[in-house]
Write a protein that holds these residues in place. Structure first.
Motif: not given
Length: 651
Positions: A403-410, A425-429, A458-470
């Motif tokens: 766990v390094r703390g990389r958070v990605a909104f896809e 439709n929020l996308t952010l890294t 819980e998100v209703t669409g898309g996914r949030i990733m933490l260090d490459g893991v949903d």
């Protein structure tokens, strides 16, 4: 879990789950189904229930034997009185013949059916033996009854304890939306008042119900053995009793439902007013609060009065039916004694049995109000236990290798209700070590964004990733163990300052606690208190000021050393000098960690790696402080408006 547990503030009118408030208290309720579920709570105690049944059967058998033996004592006395009035030296047959010769046929029939010895009075020896047996029997019955009641108490309290554990476990599995849509006092009322009422109902009815049913069966058998005719007469009133009880019960049950629903509303209002009593006084709303209290109190009074009054009529009605039964038995029994077809002692025993027969029926009828009240409470508790839970944990939870703390909104979307989109439709890294500040007007979705990271929603669409893991594939405990959270509303529990700081870090040493406290400048607070770090705080943290409570929660985050920090205007309750010190400490704490900062004072986020400007759930701008000011867009307008307002305040 190292993240600070956020305080759940009720939103009875405006929360996203407010539509859940209209509970099912007005619809038809499944009384039988509720009772069946309550009885299922007793299943783990089957062995003790069998023992209770055996003890109850033995106690009832002994109790029912008593009137028959006492009837024999009456026969001994009555035979002695009659025998003493007859001439001595003759046989019973001669005495009966003499009575018939004098035309006293009824008296002769009665004497012929009795065990009399002409000229002999009461046999006190035999009478003493009979009474001694009765005393022994009743003592044994009482002892067995006490043992039965004790075991019943054990069964009920164990079942109530398991029910509370289920409620506690259920509350931990409910989504945040449930708490947003329910007044806190209403939830507390279901978890405490209604649960206690269920336990009280079981305690008062279970043992008595077993005894009453066994008594009815045993007494009925004895009544038929003594006189089938009198037994049939006694049974005539049973259908009437059933009809009366069922009719009154149907009318009182809805009132009990309203009673406990009103109790929950009243508790919710009291809890809300007590929690905010300072604001109520500041804004002069005491009269309005008192008026609302009176409305809830009047509603509770009316529903309670109707419930208790209607159900209370069962007992007098049953007593009236019982008295009619007694008169019928006494008249017919007297005629049968006079005819010599039954002894006086048997009639006395039968009258006692008829009372014992009608008394359990009356008791069961009297328990109807208690059972209905308990069923109403049980329905409310089962509504809580049946509430939709948060999505289940994955069968095989995933976790990042590191766990390094990389958070990605896809392409993330979220909405509280289906017809009202909030984030679309929020996308952010966010790279490890970056500090992301989130700004925007109230309702823009800032807090919602961090709640999604924490999986409070819980998100209703898309996914949030933490260090490459949903994060949806991670267990919530694993996810939140890597996140530290400090809210604008500080949350403390009843305990010492040191215990509050160590709340999110099990096994932390005293040295680690004090080091975190020093980093968050709690040490200067602790040193001003008589017991230092061992000073006990109440649940409201009344021992310390609002700013000092905030420092303690910040120290809690320091101690947890998470990979991701979430700060919701964490320095809003501290003075300017302390804020500067905390900002410096936060800078060192954020090194190498991903931080999300919800900011209202834009001056506190100038050094953020990235600033997100949100409006209506969308990111309308992003960049550094200088670049956003240079663009002259939404951020520049917010910044300008804030400092213009500050200047106006100073002027």
């Amino acid at each position: 879990m190292t993240a600070q547990a956020p305080e759940r503030r009720p939103q009875p009118r405006f929360g996203p789950g407010a539509r859940m408030m209209a509970g099912p208290t007005e619809k038809a309720h499944d009384f039988r189904g509720t009772i069946r579920r309550v009885l299922q709570l007793l299943q783990p105690e089957r062995a003790l229930l069998i023992v209770i049944l055996v003890l109850g059967t033995a106690s009832v058998a002994l109790t029912v034997t008593g009137p028959k033996i006492l009837g024999h004592a009456t026969d001994v006395i009555f035979s002695g009185i009659i025998g003493g009035s007859l001439p001595a030296g003759i046989t019973k047959e001669q005495a009966v013949a003499g009575l018939r010769a004098r035309g006293q046929d009824t008296f002769a029939d009665m004497v012929s059916s009795m065990n009399v010895v002409p000229g002999h009075g009461i046999d006190f020896t035999e009478l003493a033996h009979v009474l001694a047996w009765v005393l022994v029997i009743y003592l044994l019955a009482a002892g067995l009854g006490i043992a039965q009641f004790r075991l019943t108490t054990i069964v009920v309290q164990r079942s109530a304890s398991r029910l509370r554990e289920r409620i506690e476990a259920k509350l931990s599995r409910l989504p945040l939306s449930y708490f947003d849509g329910q007044p806190r006092g209403e939830i507390l009322s279901r978890a405490t008042n209604d649960t206690d009422n269920i336990a009280q109902t079981l305690q008062q009815t279970m043992s008595q119900l077993i005894t009453s049913v066994l008594t009815v069966v045993a007494v009925l058998v004895m009544m038929f053995l003594i006189s089938p005719v009198l037994a049939l007469i006694a049974l005539v009133t049973v259908p009437v009793s059933v009809v009366v009880t069922a009719t009154i019960g149907k009318r009182s049950q809805p009132q009990f439902i309203k009673q406990w629903a009103s109790t929950g509303k009243l508790n919710g209002h009291i809890e809300e007013m007590y929690g905010g009593h300072t604001l109520v006084k500041v804004f002069g709303r005491q009269d309005e609060a008192a008026e609302t209290f009176d409305q809830h109190n009047d509603a509770l009074f009316n529903s309670s009065f109707r419930a208790q009054f209607i159900s209370g009529t069962i007992q007098p009605a049953m007593m009236f039916i019982s008295n009619i039964n007694y008169v019928l038995v006494a008249v017919v029994g007297g005629l049968k004694v006079a005819s010599g077809s039954i002894s006086l002692g048997d009639v006395q025993a039968f009258i006692q049995y008829s009372r014992q027969f009608s008394q359990p029926l009356t008791q069961v009828a009297g328990m109807a109000s208690l059972v209905q009240s308990g069923a109403a409470s049980a329905e409310r508790v089962f509504e809580l236990l049946d509430a939709p839970e948060q999505s289940p944990e994955p069968a095989e939870p995933a976790r990042p290798d590191q766990v390094r703390g990389r958070v990605a909104f896809e392409d993330v979307s979220f909405r509280y209700t289906e017809d009202r989109p909030l984030i679309e439709n929020l996308t952010l890294t966010v790279e490890p070590g970056q500090t992301v500040a989130i700004v925007g007007p109230t309702g823009a979705g800032k807090t919602t964004l961090v709640n999604l990271i924490m999986r409070f929603y819980e998100v209703t669409g898309g996914r949030i990733m933490l260090d490459g893991v949903d994060i949806a594939q991670m267990s919530r405990e694993e996810l939140r163990s890597n996140i530290g959270m400090v809210l604008q509303d500080a949350w403390l529990f009843g305990g010492t300052i040191a215990e509050n700081i160590a709340y999110g870090s099990q096994g932390a040493t005293r040295e680690q606690v004090e080091a975190a406290a020093a980093a968050a400048h709690v040490d200067r607070v602790a040193h001003t208190l008589p017991d230092g770090y061992d000073t006990v705080l109440d649940e409201e943290g009344a021992t310390v000021s609002a700013g000092e409570k905030q420092l303690i929660t910040i120290a809690r985050a320091f101690l947890s050393e998470p990979a991701i920090l979430i700060l919701d205007e964490a320095t809003s309750s501290v003075d300017t000098r302390t804020e500067v010190l905390i900002q410096r400490a936060m800078n060192s704490l954020r090194e190498g960690r991903t931080s999300f900062v919800i900011a209202h004072r834009l001056s506190t986020i100038r050094d953020a790696s990235l600033i997100l400007v949100m409006e209506n759930g969308r990111i309308v701008e992003q960049g550094t402080h200088e670049s956003l000011l240079a663009e002259g867009g939404a951020y520049a307008r917010l910044y300008s408006a804030q400092f213009t307002a500050a200047a106006t305040d100073v002027d």
